[in-house]
Design a protein around this motif. Sequence first.
Motif, PDB file in Angstrom:
ATOM      1  N   GLU A  77      48.539  41.905  30.732  1.00 22.63           N
ATOM      2  CA  GLU A  77      48.136  40.549  31.118  1.00 22.63           C
ATOM      3  C   GLU A  77      47.818  40.467  32.611  1.00 22.63           C
ATOM      4  O   GLU A  77      46.823  39.864  33.015  1.00 22.63           O
ATOM      5  CB  GLU A  77      49.250  39.553  30.771  1.00 22.63           C
ATOM      6  N   GLU A  78      48.678  41.082  33.428  1.00 23.98           N
ATOM      7  CA  GLU A  78      48.420  41.093  34.874  1.00 23.98           C
ATOM      8  C   GLU A  78      47.119  41.825  35.172  1.00 23.98           C
ATOM      9  O   GLU A  78      46.332  41.406  36.024  1.00 23.98           O
ATOM     10  CB  GLU A  78      49.587  41.766  35.604  1.00 23.98           C
ATOM     11  N   TYR A  79      46.902  42.930  34.492  1.00 29.86           N
ATOM     12  CA  TYR A  79      45.685  43.726  34.658  1.00 29.86           C
ATOM     13  C   TYR A  79      44.440  42.866  34.402  1.00 29.86           C
ATOM     14  O   TYR A  79      43.499  42.839  35.206  1.00 29.86           O
ATOM     15  CB  TYR A  79      45.741  44.917  33.707  1.00 29.86           C
ATOM     16  N   LYS A  80      44.452  42.133  33.290  1.00 28.91           N
ATOM     17  CA  LYS A  80      43.298  41.298  32.947  1.00 28.91           C
ATOM     18  C   LYS A  80      43.112  40.161  33.948  1.00 28.91           C
ATOM     19  O   LYS A  80      41.976  39.810  34.310  1.00 28.91           O
ATOM     20  CB  LYS A  80      43.454  40.735  31.530  1.00 28.91           C
ATOM     21  N   ASN A  81      44.187  39.588  34.416  1.00 24.81           N
ATOM     22  CA  ASN A  81      44.084  38.491  35.382  1.00 24.81           C
ATOM     23  C   ASN A  81      43.549  38.962  36.733  1.00 24.81           C
ATOM     24  O   ASN A  81      42.830  38.233  37.410  1.00 24.81           O
ATOM     25  CB  ASN A  81      45.439  37.812  35.552  1.00 24.81           C
ATOM     26  N   ILE A  82      43.912  40.174  37.109  1.00 24.63           N
ATOM     27  CA  ILE A  82      43.361  40.734  38.351  1.00 24.63           C
ATOM     28  C   ILE A  82      41.850  40.894  38.222  1.00 24.63           C
ATOM     29  O   ILE A  82      41.092  40.522  39.122  1.00 24.63           O
ATOM     30  CB  ILE A  82      44.028  42.085  38.680  1.00 24.63           C
ATOM     31  N   ILE A  83      41.404  41.420  37.100  1.00 25.49           N
ATOM     32  CA  ILE A  83      39.966  41.618  36.878  1.00 25.49           C
ATOM     33  C   ILE A  83      39.231  40.276  36.884  1.00 25.49           C
ATOM     34  O   ILE A  83      38.179  40.125  37.520  1.00 25.49           O
ATOM     35  CB  ILE A  83      39.717  42.354  35.541  1.00 25.49           C
ATOM     36  N   LYS A  84      39.791  39.297  36.197  1.00 30.27           N
ATOM     37  CA  LYS A  84      39.134  37.994  36.093  1.00 30.27           C
ATOM     38  C   LYS A  84      39.036  37.269  37.429  1.00 30.27           C
ATOM     39  O   LYS A  84      38.136  36.442  37.639  1.00 30.27           O
ATOM     40  CB  LYS A  84      39.881  37.107  35.089  1.00 30.27           C
ATOM     41  N   ASN A  85      39.928  37.591  38.354  1.00 33.01           N
ATOM     42  CA  ASN A  85      39.996  36.850  39.609  1.00 33.01           C
ATOM     43  C   ASN A  85      39.538  37.637  40.838  1.00 33.01           C
ATOM     44  O   ASN A  85      39.623  37.136  41.954  1.00 33.01           O
ATOM     45  CB  ASN A  85      41.427  36.354  39.836  1.00 33.01           C
ATOM     46  N   SER A  86      39.036  38.850  40.635  1.00 33.09           N
ATOM     47  CA  SER A  86      38.656  39.694  41.784  1.00 33.09           C
ATOM     48  C   SER A  86      37.379  39.228  42.476  1.00 33.09           C
ATOM     49  O   SER A  86      37.256  39.345  43.697  1.00 33.09           O
ATOM     50  CB  SER A  86      38.507  41.156  41.335  1.00 33.09           C
ATOM     51  N   CYS A  87      36.421  38.727  41.704  1.00 30.54           N
ATOM     52  CA  CYS A  87      35.108  38.355  42.258  1.00 30.54           C
ATOM     53  C   CYS A  87      34.801  36.899  41.915  1.00 30.54           C
ATOM     54  O   CYS A  87      34.282  36.611  40.830  1.00 30.54           O
ATOM     55  CB  CYS A  87      34.010  39.270  41.701  1.00 30.54           C
ATOM     56  N   PRO A  88      35.085  35.961  42.807  1.00 28.75           N
ATOM     57  CA  PRO A  88      34.981  34.535  42.472  1.00 28.75           C
ATOM     58  C   PRO A  88      33.586  33.929  42.561  1.00 28.75           C
ATOM     59  O   PRO A  88      33.421  32.758  42.224  1.00 28.75           O
ATOM     60  CB  PRO A  88      35.909  33.880  43.498  1.00 28.75           C
ATOM     61  N   GLY A  89      32.576  34.675  43.009  1.00 31.36           N
ATOM     62  CA  GLY A  89      31.247  34.072  43.144  1.00 31.36           C
ATOM     63  C   GLY A  89      30.258  35.023  43.781  1.00 31.36           C
ATOM     64  O   GLY A  89      30.445  36.242  43.771  1.00 31.36           O
ATOM     65  N   PRO A  90      29.189  34.494  44.381  1.00 30.88           N
ATOM     66  CA  PRO A  90      28.140  35.346  44.945  1.00 30.88           C
ATOM     67  C   PRO A  90      28.522  35.973  46.279  1.00 30.88           C
ATOM     68  O   PRO A  90      29.339  35.431  47.027  1.00 30.88           O
ATOM     69  CB  PRO A  90      26.972  34.376  45.127  1.00 30.88           C
ATOM     70  N   GLY A  91      27.912  37.104  46.551  1.00 28.62           N
ATOM     71  CA  GLY A  91      28.118  37.780  47.822  1.00 28.62           C
ATOM     72  C   GLY A  91      28.491  39.237  47.624  1.00 28.62           C
ATOM     73  O   GLY A  91      28.948  39.647  46.549  1.00 28.62           O
TER      74      GLY A  91
END
Length: 561
Positions: free
Chosen positions: A182-196
């Motif tokens: 679960e922590e692994y998936k949450n890290i992936i989901k939150n690593s890149c929040p938008g453009p740039g």
Amino acid sequence: MKRKINSFSRKITNNPNLPAAHAMLYATGMRESDFCKAQIGIVSNWYEGNPCNMHLDILGKKIKLSVINQKNLIGFQFTTIGVSDGITMGTPGMRFSLPSRELIADSIETVVEAHHYDGVIAIPGCDKNMPGVMISLLRLNRPSIIVYGGSISSGFYNEKKLDIVSSFEALGEKNTCKISEEEYKNIIKNSCPGPGSCGGMYTANTMASALEAMGMSLPYSSSSPSTSENKKKECKIVSTFIQKLLERKVKPKDIVTKTSIENGVKLAMCLGGSTNLILHFLAIAKSANVHFTLKDFQKISNQVPLIGNLKPSGIFLMEDIHKIGGTPVIIKYLLNQGILSGDCLTVTGETLHENMKKIPNINFNQKIIYPLNNPIKKNGHIRILYGNLSPEGSVAKITGKEGIFFRGEANVFDSEEDANKAILNHKIQTGEVIVIRYVGPIGGPGMPEMLKPTSYIMGSGLGKNVALITDGRFSGGSHGFVVGHITPEAQSGGLIAFVRNGDFIKIDAENNLLTLEVEEEEIQKRKKEWIPPLLKVKKGYLYKYIKTVSPASEGCVTDQF
């Protein structure tokens, strides 16, 4: 107009014998009064499939509006390609990443030459975009400015800042039971929040910072975040400067000199930049007709300290540089300390020194940039290693945290995929030197960038216990005791092709040596037994790339003939 600034476009617009061309220009929306204006090519690496590039069309539209608001300019947007290193990393698609640099350069050169544009504003985002556009601008040598797409905001999860490398290292942590699924998936989901572009001092931010210090972008371009008001302001004012360059006939080769290249490399090394800097600045120097070799990089690395506490080796991101005043405050500090030369011309039409006059002094009441008298490392983190394993050179990234010496037994892999499997399946032992070969510019082909193995090593807790050497290259996000760009590469019969499991390899970053500790007689025996592997591709772009690319020690350029 006091001085004609449409010296190229008027060969079409002022030629009465080109009625079809004029008809087509009218079809684009041009009016008769526009035919005397200078035409600016506004090129971006926009495409939707990559956060580094997905917003560049928006920036391009802002720049076009800025251009057409100038009395004597008209702008035409066009796009070139890009490849997402993050998405293709560890897949066969990564073979196209470095070769995309040449396609970017070729395509921009093609459009601007064919359509007789008088100047260029380029808007790169991802890693190979920056050198690709820079190479083309030097080939064209028309008034030009680079507007960097800007860095991504940091992600956040579990009270911890995240970026793209967090997601790679999380897999190693999951496989060693340090974090849950679960922590692994949450890290992936939150690593890149938008453009740039990726947030650390990885390749994109390394090149953007270096190009700003070199004078090819406006002050603050490299550190203004992708969605910031500063980036919008930059897009709004850039037309003023392109007009000034046209009027003064200032061209890229007036700006890109050996001294300005040294400025760019020095800043990048001070900040702990990516080893890809080497490949790209060798190529840029060649396009500028400037003699610049691996020995110049080592000379600079001996002269400048590491003062940037930035990811991947440190803890901060490009957004943190923005918060302490941006890249210009660092440039000003290094100018005042005699590290950089202020006499170089820039795209503002003024010198680097003149650009810095109104920039505030850096405040060292922060942990992002260290003062020169108390550096993280007293000299540069990039070392050029020679020796029997790399007689034509190799590139090490040594920040000091890893130590400066490593000797261990070789654990040899003929592909990145096999090495990754071994790391994830706990088949790497403490003290080993991992060897990944046949991944060079010809053997890869395309010299694919490798972030997975270094991230898996770090995530598995082996960062200080193993070394990794390769004839391929590393991501700007890589850290640990790593050596890449080994030349000659395995596919070309370099000594790395003859390394066997259990051989001892010595990496000496103090004396800049990379040595295979095998007797010469045994090496010659292995050479005679060696059969070169078949090329991995036999058609298409990568096959053309194999047939034209120069070695890594010469920048992997395809126009060396």
